[in-house]
Design a protein around this motif. Structure first.
Motif, PDB file in Angstrom:
ATOM      1  N   ALA A  69      -1.258  -6.530   1.737  1.00 29.67           N
ATOM      2  CA  ALA A  69       0.013  -5.905   2.103  1.00 29.67           C
ATOM      3  C   ALA A  69       0.571  -6.632   3.313  1.00 29.67           C
ATOM      4  CB  ALA A  69      -0.182  -4.422   2.417  1.00 29.67           C
ATOM      5  N   SER A  70       1.809  -6.331   3.650  1.00 30.02           N
ATOM      6  CA  SER A  70       2.413  -6.944   4.825  1.00 30.02           C
ATOM      7  C   SER A  70       1.765  -6.393   6.091  1.00 30.02           C
ATOM      8  CB  SER A  70       3.913  -6.660   4.859  1.00 30.02           C
ATOM      9  OG  SER A  70       4.146  -5.273   5.077  1.00 30.02           O
ATOM     10  N   ARG A  71       1.974  -7.107   7.192  1.00 27.06           N
ATOM     11  CA  ARG A  71       1.439  -6.655   8.477  1.00 27.06           C
ATOM     12  C   ARG A  71       1.913  -5.247   8.804  1.00 27.06           C
ATOM     13  NH1 ARG A  71       4.456  -9.665  12.418  1.00 27.06           N
ATOM     14  NH2 ARG A  71       5.894  -7.920  12.232  1.00 27.06           N
ATOM     15  N   PHE A  95      -1.381  -1.906  -4.466  1.00 28.56           N
ATOM     16  CA  PHE A  95      -0.607  -2.538  -5.532  1.00 28.56           C
ATOM     17  C   PHE A  95      -0.614  -4.045  -5.299  1.00 28.56           C
ATOM     18  CE2 PHE A  95       1.015   1.785  -5.366  1.00 28.56           C
ATOM     19  CZ  PHE A  95       1.026   2.131  -6.708  1.00 28.56           C
ATOM     20  N   PHE A  96      -1.192  -4.771  -6.263  1.00 32.10           N
ATOM     21  CA  PHE A  96      -1.354  -6.218  -6.127  1.00 32.10           C
ATOM     22  C   PHE A  96      -1.032  -6.895  -7.453  1.00 32.10           C
ATOM     23  CE2 PHE A  96      -4.255  -9.985  -6.317  1.00 32.10           C
ATOM     24  CZ  PHE A  96      -3.619 -10.738  -5.337  1.00 32.10           C
ATOM     25  N   ILE A 122      -0.428  -1.869   9.162  1.00 35.70           N
ATOM     26  CA  ILE A 122      -0.511  -1.149  10.437  1.00 35.70           C
ATOM     27  C   ILE A 122      -0.008   0.286  10.283  1.00 35.70           C
ATOM     28  CG2 ILE A 122       0.368  -1.054  12.802  1.00 35.70           C
ATOM     29  CD1 ILE A 122       0.327  -4.115  12.813  1.00 35.70           C
ATOM     30  N   GLU A 123       1.061   0.465   9.516  1.00 35.48           N
ATOM     31  CA  GLU A 123       1.586   1.815   9.281  1.00 35.48           C
ATOM     32  C   GLU A 123       0.570   2.676   8.526  1.00 35.48           C
ATOM     33  OE1 GLU A 123       5.200   1.148   7.201  1.00 35.48           O
ATOM     34  OE2 GLU A 123       6.306   0.465   8.977  1.00 35.48           O
ATOM     35  N   THR A 124      -0.115   2.068   7.557  1.00 37.10           N
ATOM     36  CA  THR A 124      -1.112   2.811   6.786  1.00 37.10           C
ATOM     37  C   THR A 124      -2.308   3.171   7.659  1.00 37.10           C
ATOM     38  OG1 THR A 124      -0.425   1.620   4.780  1.00 37.10           O
ATOM     39  CG2 THR A 124      -2.522   2.799   4.694  1.00 37.10           C
ATOM     40  N   LEU A 171       0.844  -1.192   0.000  1.00 37.46           N
ATOM     41  CA  LEU A 171       0.000   0.000   0.000  1.00 37.46           C
ATOM     42  C   LEU A 171       0.879   1.241   0.000  1.00 37.46           C
ATOM     43  CD1 LEU A 171      -2.541  -0.989   2.837  1.00 37.46           C
ATOM     44  CD2 LEU A 171      -2.711  -1.488   0.386  1.00 37.46           C
ATOM     45  N   GLU A 172       0.411   2.267  -0.697  1.00 36.38           N
ATOM     46  CA  GLU A 172       1.057   3.570  -0.652  1.00 36.38           C
ATOM     47  C   GLU A 172      -0.009   4.629  -0.420  1.00 36.38           C
ATOM     48  OE1 GLU A 172       3.548   4.556  -3.927  1.00 36.38           O
ATOM     49  OE2 GLU A 172       5.076   3.054  -3.440  1.00 36.38           O
TER      50      GLU A 172
END
Length: 201
Positions: free
Chosen positions: A50-52, A18-19, A56-58, A8-9
């Motif tokens: 997305a990764s964990r 993005f996948f 979480i950051e997003t 994710l961005e």
């Protein structure tokens, strides 16, 4: 350094998913609303691959406090194994978070009590007893008993989500196709269909 295939961005109020080389832009409210309603990274991951840490950051970027959610779930009595499945993470990561948030790792299996809302939310998210049981970290047989209990404790069909209503209609249609003409509750229909397709106890 390899670039993650799925991630994710963020740009302003938009989350770019993005996948497999493709990108999709969605408003961040979709991510926050899904996380708020499901309280499960595993559910969110199905939509936002997305990764964990990326997830979480997003979430944190848009003001969602994941540690606060874990704090609530620890207080509600969730076991590490249940939370690991609920959030699609390693049990050790949950154990480390439990310790970091000041919750003791009690020996043995903690008894978990789920509210009617939690039971139905898990079923709505997963769409099956097996999937819902996995989200809550319990076996299918136990979840089925909890589900029937939830239906018998004041949860009316008309108050359920449209997705649940559609499932009930589908079950009723299958029952009619099998020659069942008596009006049954959703619990009775689900138990009947489980028996028909070998999903019973």
């Amino acid at each position: 350094m390899a670039v993650a295939k799925n991630y994710l961005e963020v740009a302003g109020d938009t989350v770019f998913i993005f996948f497999d080389g493709d990108g999709e832009a969605v408003h961040h409210s979709e991510l926050i609303n899904l996380m708020t309603s499901s309280r499960s990274l595993a559910v969110v991951w199905k939509r936002f691959r997305a990764s964990r840490s990326n997830l979480i950051e997003t979430l944190d970027h848009f003001g969602y406090d994941f540690d606060r959610l874990l704090n609530e779930q620890f207080r509600e009595g969730y076991r590490d194994a249940a939370l690991a499945k609920l959030h699609r993470v390693d049990p050790k990561w949950i154990a480390d978070k439990r310790q970091a948030l000041g919750f003791p790792n009690a020996p043995g299996r903690t008894r978990v009590e789920f509210s009617v809302d939690e039971i139905m939310r898990a079923y709505d998210a997963a769409g099956s007893f097996v999937g819902a049981a996995a989200l809550l970290g319990i076996n299918r047989k136990t979840f089925k008993k909890l589900y029937l209990w939830a239906l018998e404790n004041g949860l009316q069909i008309e108050h359920r989500s449209s997705a649940s209503a559609e499932r009930l209609a589908a079950l009723q249609e299958k029952a009619r196709a099998l020659g069942i003409t008596t009006t049954l509750t959703e619990a009775e229909l689900k138990a009947f269909m489980d028996d028909q397709w070998g999903e019973g106890d």
